[in-house]
Design an enzyme around this catalytic site. Structure first.
Site, PDB file in Angstrom:
ATOM      1  CE1 TYR A   8      -7.478   7.172 -10.977  1.00  0.00           C
ATOM      2  CE2 TYR A   8      -6.887   7.344  -8.657  1.00  0.00           C
ATOM      3  CZ  TYR A   8      -7.666   6.796  -9.658  1.00  0.00           C
ATOM      4  OH  TYR A   8      -8.630   5.867  -9.348  1.00  0.00           O
ATOM      5  CE1 TYR A 162       0.781   2.945  -7.884  1.00  0.00           C
ATOM      6  CE2 TYR A 162      -1.437   2.186  -7.394  1.00  0.00           C
ATOM      7  CZ  TYR A 162      -0.393   3.060  -7.165  1.00  0.00           C
ATOM      8  OH  TYR A 162      -0.521   4.027  -6.198  1.00  0.00           O
ATOM      9  CG  HIS A 163      -3.967  -1.539  -8.272  1.00  0.00           C
ATOM     10  ND1 HIS A 163      -3.958  -1.508  -9.650  1.00  0.00           N
ATOM     11  CD2 HIS A 163      -4.508  -0.373  -7.866  1.00  0.00           C
ATOM     12  CE1 HIS A 163      -4.494  -0.365 -10.054  1.00  0.00           C
ATOM     13  NE2 HIS A 163      -4.826   0.340  -9.005  1.00  0.00           N
ATOM     14  CE  LYS A 525     -11.850  -2.658   3.316  1.00  0.00           C
ATOM     15  NZ  LYS A 525     -11.492  -1.342   3.903  1.00  0.00           N
ATOM     16  CG  ASP A 529     -12.243   0.957   1.303  1.00  0.00           C
ATOM     17  OD1 ASP A 529     -11.518   0.881   0.297  1.00  0.00           O
ATOM     18  OD2 ASP A 529     -11.798   1.028   2.459  1.00  0.00           O
ATOM     19  CG  HIS A 531      -8.006   0.347  -1.509  1.00  0.00           C
ATOM     20  ND1 HIS A 531      -9.028   0.997  -2.156  1.00  0.00           N
ATOM     21  CD2 HIS A 531      -6.957   0.338  -2.370  1.00  0.00           C
ATOM     22  CE1 HIS A 531      -8.605   1.384  -3.355  1.00  0.00           C
ATOM     23  NE2 HIS A 531      -7.367   0.991  -3.511  1.00  0.00           N
TER      24      HIS A 531
END
Length: 648
Positions: A8, A162-163, A525, A529, A531
Site C-alpha cells: 500500500y 478490514y477497517h 478531531k 482525518d 480515523h
C-alpha cells in the site's frame, strides 16, 4: 502466480509516488495499491482551506487528470492490476484512471484492478464519507453498473471488513457487518432494473472483499473459511447464482495494523508473518491479493526499505516454502470445522438482526453498528490495560534493549511542508491553462446527471478529460446531495460496569467541586482525518470517569472546535492521526488565544514523532500522547491533574 503481491503506497506528489511504484514493481511487486491523501478522498482540491496540512500526508494528492498522468507514467495500464483505496470519490478517481488509460491506448475492457468503493464502512470506521447514505450508495451502484458494461475485468467494489476490525470489530461483527454491506449493495443493484439475470450474476461475480487478519491465528483462519462458505450460501440462496465460479469468495487482504506497536516495533515483523499465514495456509479460502504493512507503521510513514522487507516476506512464503504444492491442509480438521460452524451461526444471527432493522443502511443511520464497534473496541482496550490480553512489549516483557532499527532518527518518512506548497502551485497553474468553457460544460453535464439520477460515470469521465478538478467534482455533488455527519457511537451516559476507575472518579469529583462545575473536556478531531477510534475511546472513558464530555465526531474545523470550547470547557484534547498535527494544533491554539481562551490547556494525541512532540510542547501544548500511551485511565488521570494544576 500464487497471489498478487502488493504494498500500500503513495505519498506527497504524483511524481514521487510514481517513482516509488516503479521501484516496487522492479523489486517483484505484481500489482499496485494506491493510497490517496485525505483531500482527494473527501473531494477537496489541495488549496481548499480544509486541505491545509493534509496534502500528501497519508497518500498521494490527485487534483486532476494531470496528476493522474504523472502518477501512472510509464506504467502500462492494459497489463497492470491496480487497487485504489478510494470510497466517496471512487467514481471520480475511476474516471481519471479510465481517461489516462485511454490516453495510453489501453482499451477499457483490458483494465484490471479494484476500486474500494465501500461507503458503508466509511460511516463506521474510516470516516472518509461525504454524502448521506442514499446518494452514496447510488454512486456505488453507478460505478458497479458502469464496470459491468465497460470494464468487465475490473472489481468495482471491495466490501471492506478490514477497517471494521481496525475499529475493534469481533470476528462475528466483521463477518456479519461486511456481508450485510454486500447484501445492501447487491439488493440496490438488482432493484435498479438496469441489469438482467445474466448480467446480475456477472455483477455478483465481480464483487470482491478486502479483509483483515489479526493475531489470533486459528480464529482468523476459521473466519476466512466462514466468510467463503457464508458468501456461497448467500449468493446461491438469496440471489440464485447458479455458477459456482461466480459465487466464489474473492478477497484481498492487508493484515492487521491495529495490533502493531510503537513499543519494541521490531516485534511487528513477527506479527505480520503470523497474520499473513492465516490468509494463505488455507487453500480453500486463500487470498487473491496480499499487501502487508511495514514493521514501523505505528511510528509513521514507512520508507521504501520497509515496504521492500514486507514484500520479501510474501515472496519467501510463495517461492521458498512448499505451501503451494499441496491441497487444503485443514480439510477435515474437527477443531477448525467446529469453529467455522460457530462463527457462521453467530454471524447468521447478527445478519438476521440487521435485516430486521431494515438492512445495513438503517443500521448505520440508527447508530446500531457504530455503537457495537465502539463497545467491542472498549472491551478490547480494557482487556489490554488490565493485562488480560497480553501484548508483548506493551503490557508484558517491557524491559528492552535499544532498537538499532529506530536509532538515528530516520526510521520513517516525514513529508516536507514544501510538498503542499508545490502541489498548490501546480494546481493553480493547471486551472489557469485549461479551457474554462469546456470545464463549465462538463460540470453542467455532471450536475444534470446527479440531479436526474442517470449514471454518474459518463459525465465524470468527460469532466476528467476536460480538466475538471477533484474539488470541482466534489462541490458539484455536494450541492446536489448535501453532506452528512454520521452517529459517533459514543454514549453520553457513563457505564456503571467500567472497572478500575474509582480513583480517577474520585479525583474528577474533587476537581469538579474545586471548579464549581463538572469538569468539562472537549475531544476534537480537526481536519479531514476520519480515523476516530482513539477519540471515541477517550470520550467513552472520560465519560465513565465522570467528566462532562463534548465529542461531536470527525472533521471539525479549528474554528468549530474553538466555538465549542467557549461553552465552559476546562481542557481541549485533539486527536490527529493523519500527520497534520503541527498545523492543526497550532491553528487551534492560535484561535483559542484570539478568543480569549488561551488559558485552557490543550493536549494532542496521534501518531506523532518525538521531534514533533517536542515542538508541540515547546509551543505550549500541555501534553502529547502517542500509541505507546495505551493506559487510558492513566491518560484521563493526567488530564484531571492538568486541569487541577491550572485551577486557583
Amino acid at each position: 502466480m500464487p497471489w498478487i503481491f502488493r504494498t500500500y503506497a503513495g505519498h506527497s506528489s504524483a511524481a514521487e509516488s510514481n517513482k516509488l511504484f516503479r521501484d516496487n514493481l522492479a523489486k517483484g511487486q505484481t500489482g499496485l495499491s494506491i493510497a490517496f491523501d485525505l483531500p482527494t478522498q473527501t473531494g477537496y482540491d489541495s488549496d481548499h482551506p480544509l486541505a491545509r496540512g493534509e496534502v500528501g500526508k497519508v497518500g498521494v494528492a490527485i487534483s486532476h487528470i494531470g496528476d493522474m498522468r504523472a502518477l501512472l507514467a510509464d506504467i502500462p495500464l492494459d497489463r497492470m492490476n491496480t487497487s485504489m483505496t478510494i470510497n466517496a470519490t471512487a467514481p471520480w478517481l475511476m474516471a481519471l484512471y479510465v481517461a489516462v488509460a485511454e490516453e495510453q491506448g489501453a482499451p477499457r475492457a483490458s483494465l484490471q484492478g479494484t476500486t474500494q468503493n465501500d461507503i458503508i464502512k466509511e460511516y463506521l470506521s474510516r470516516g472518509s464519507y461525504v454524502f448521506p447514505p442514499g446518494p452514496s450508495l447510488r454512486l456505488t451502484k453507478d460505478l458497479i453498473l458502469f464496470s459491468a458494461r465497460e470494464t468487465p475485468k475490473w472489481n468495482p467494489m471491495n466490501v471492506c471488513s478490514y477497517h471494521l476490525q481496525e475499529a475493534g470489530a469481533t470476528p462475528v461483527q466483521e463477518l456479519s457487518f461486511a456481508l450485510a454491506t454486500a447484501v445492501a449493495v447487491l439488493d440496490m443493484v438488482r432493484a435498479s432494473g438496469e441489469v438482467d439475470e445474466a448480467s446480475f450474476a456477472e455483477v455478483v461475480g465481480r464483487l470482491s472483499f478486502f479483509v483483515n487478519a489479526g493475531m489470533r491465528f486459528v480464529t482468523e483462519l476459521a473466519k476466512m473459511r466462514a466468510f467463503a462458505e457464508l458468501w456461497d450460501e448467500i449468493t446461491r440462496e438469496r440471489y440464485q447464482v447458479a455458477d459456482p465460479v461466480k459465487r466464489r469468495f474473492r478477497y484481498g487482504v492487508q493484515v492487521n495494523s491495529l495490533g502493531l506497536t510503537e513499543q519494541q516495533p521490531e516485534n511487528n515483523a513477527y506479527r505480520i508473518l503470523i497474520e499473513m499465514l492465516a490468509v494463505v495456509l488455507s487453500r480453500n479460502a486463500r487470498a487473491r491479493a496480499v499487501q502487508l504493512p511495514a514493521w514501523n507503521e505505528a511510528l509513521g510513514l514507512p520508507r521504501p526499505f520497509d515496504q521492500q522487507w514486507s514484500l520479501r516476506l510474501q515472496q519467501i512464503m510463495a517461492y521458498e516454502t512448499d505451501l503451494l504444492e499441496f491441497g487444503d491442509i485443514f480439510e477435515g480438521s474437527r477443531e477448525i470445522d467446529s469453529l467455522v460452524a460457530a462463527l457462521k451461526a453467530e454471524a447468521r444471527t447478527e445478519l438476521a438482526a440487521i435485516g430486521a432493522m431494515g438492512g445495513a443502511v438503517a443500521a448505520i443511520e440508527s447508530g446500531y453498528m457504530k455503537r457495537k464497534l465502539v463497545q467491542s473496541n472498549t472491551r478490547r482496550l480494557e482487556a489490554i490495560e488490565r493485562g488480560e490480553q497480553i501484548v508483548v512489549g506493551v503490557n508484558r516483557f517491557t524491559q528492552s534493549e535499544p532498537s538499532p532499527l529506530t536509532d538515528g532518527g530516520n526510521s520513517i518518512i516525514v513529508i516536507a511542508p514544501q510538498v503542499e506548497a508545490d502541489q498548490v502551485a501546480r494546481l493553480q497553474s493547471w486551472r489557469a491553462a485549461r479551457d474554462e468553457n469546456a470545464v463549465q460544460r462538463a460540470l453542467d453535464d455532471l450536475r444534470k446527471a446527479a440531479r436526474e439520477g442517470t449514471n454518474i460515470m459518463v459525465p465524470s469521465i468527460e469532466a476528467a478529460k476536460a480538466g475538471v478538478t477533484t474539488g470541482e467534482w466534489g462541490a458539484t455533488l455536494r450541492a446536489t446531495f448535501g453532506e452528512y455527519r454520521a452517529p459517533t457511537g459514543v454514549s453520553p451516559v457513563a457505564r456503571q460496569e467500567a472497572a478500575d476507575l474509582d480513583d480517577v472518579r474520585a479525583e474528577v469529583e474533587r476537581v469538579s467541586l474545586k471548579l464549581g462545575a463538572r469538569l468539562k473536556f472537549l475531544v476534537g478531531k480537526p481536519g479531514l482525518d476520519g480515523h476516530s477510534n482513539g477519540a471515541e475511546q477517550i470520550a467513552v472513558r472520560a465519560t465513565d470517569a465522570g467528566m462532562d464530555v463534548v465529542y461531536d465526531g470527525i472533521r471539525l474545523t479549528p474554528a468549530e472546535i474553538v466555538e465549542r470550547a467557549k461553552d465552559g470547557v476546562h481542557c481541549v484534547g485533539l486527536s490527529i492521526l493523519s500527520g497534520s498535527h503541527l498545523a492543526m494544533a497550532f491553528e487551534v491554539a492560535d484561535r483559542l488565544r484570539q478568543a480569549g481562551l488561551g488559558h485552557i490547556p490543550m493536549v494532542v494525541g496521534g501518531i506523532i514523532p518525538e521531534a514533533d512532540a517536542e515542538t508541540l510542547r515547546s509551543k505550549g501544548i500541555a501534553a502529547v500522547y502517542t500509541p505507546k500511551d495505551f493506559a487510558i485511565n492513566r491518560l484521563i488521570g493526567d488530564i484531571v491533574r492538568l486541569v487541577d494544576s491550572r485551577t486557583v
